[in-house]
Design a protein around this motif. Structure first.
Motif, short mmCIF file in Angstrom:
data_model
loop_
_atom_site.label_atom_id
_atom_site.label_comp_id
_atom_site.label_asym_id
_atom_site.label_seq_id
_atom_site.Cartn_x
_atom_site.Cartn_y
_atom_site.Cartn_z
N LEU A 151 19.53 110.62 42.81
CA LEU A 151 20.09 109.97 41.64
C LEU A 151 19.10 110.04 40.48
O LEU A 151 19.48 110.30 39.34
N GLN A 152 17.82 109.84 40.77
CA GLN A 152 16.78 109.90 39.73
C GLN A 152 16.78 111.27 39.05
O GLN A 152 16.69 111.36 37.83
N GLN A 153 16.87 112.34 39.83
CA GLN A 153 16.88 113.69 39.27
C GLN A 153 18.09 113.89 38.36
O GLN A 153 17.98 114.48 37.29
N LYS A 154 19.23 113.38 38.78
CA LYS A 154 20.44 113.52 37.99
C LYS A 154 20.35 112.72 36.68
O LYS A 154 20.75 113.20 35.63
N ILE A 155 19.79 111.52 36.76
CA ILE A 155 19.63 110.69 35.56
C ILE A 155 18.67 111.36 34.58
O ILE A 155 18.92 111.39 33.38
#
Length: 175
Positions: free
Chosen positions: A92-96
């Motif tokens: 999720l962090q990478q996508k954000i």
């Protein structure tokens, strides 16, 4: 890896896997390489803007121009790294972080009201007036505790999303 027309070695595959945090299997890397070579029509070892626009799904994306500044001139390793954000295995962090880069038009680590208006303009086209866009964004920012003069950092993007993900527990006391 140099020339796009050369073959990938096992070392190249492992190096690309490591570079993209192992979000793709070795077979996926080979498939991506084949696609990269198809896109790199000039066989220069990188994919240019016009070559990216030859992908129908990419060229019809309302954010394609914004994405182009992120992908123009990528070599294979960078191409895979860019695509890794779209992997189901990406965090999720990478996508954000990726979404933040799309909004951070000037690349300075802050998103302004003007940046948000520009993205909304790209997404809505002529279906909304400039005044409507500004009204909508002003309301959304106010509801989130910001003003039109606020600049948003990556942390400002991360916090609301992490707070509202289903797997996180609500830690706020019930009133």
């Amino acid at each position: 890896m140099g020339n796009a027309s050369s073959m990938l070695t096992q070392y190249d595959i492992e190096e690309v896997q490591e570079h993209c945090s192992y979000l793709f299997s070795q077979q996926e890397i080979v498939s991506l390489y084949e696609r990269f070579c198809q896109l790199d029509r000039s066989a220069k070892g990188f994919v240019a803007e016009d070559e990216f626009l030859s992908i129908p799904e990419y060229s019809t994306n309302p954010l394609s121009q914004r994405l182009l500044r992120m992908v123009d001139g990528l070599n294979f390793k960078e191409f895979v790294s860019f695509l890794s954000t779209f992997s189901a295995r990406a965090s999720l962090q990478q996508k954000i972080e990726f979404i933040f880069k799309v909004y951070d038009i000037d690349g300075k680590g802050k998103v302004s009201f003007k940046d948000l208006v520009e993205v909304l303009r790209d997404l809505t086209g002529s279906s909304m007036s400039e005044k409507q866009r500004e009204q909508v964004l002003t309301k959304v920012l106010e509801e989130a505790g910001y003003t039109r003069d606020s600049t948003l950092s990556l942390e400002d993007f991360v916090t609301p999303i992490q707070t509202h993900t289903p797997h996180k527990r609500n830690t706020h006391p019930q009133g």
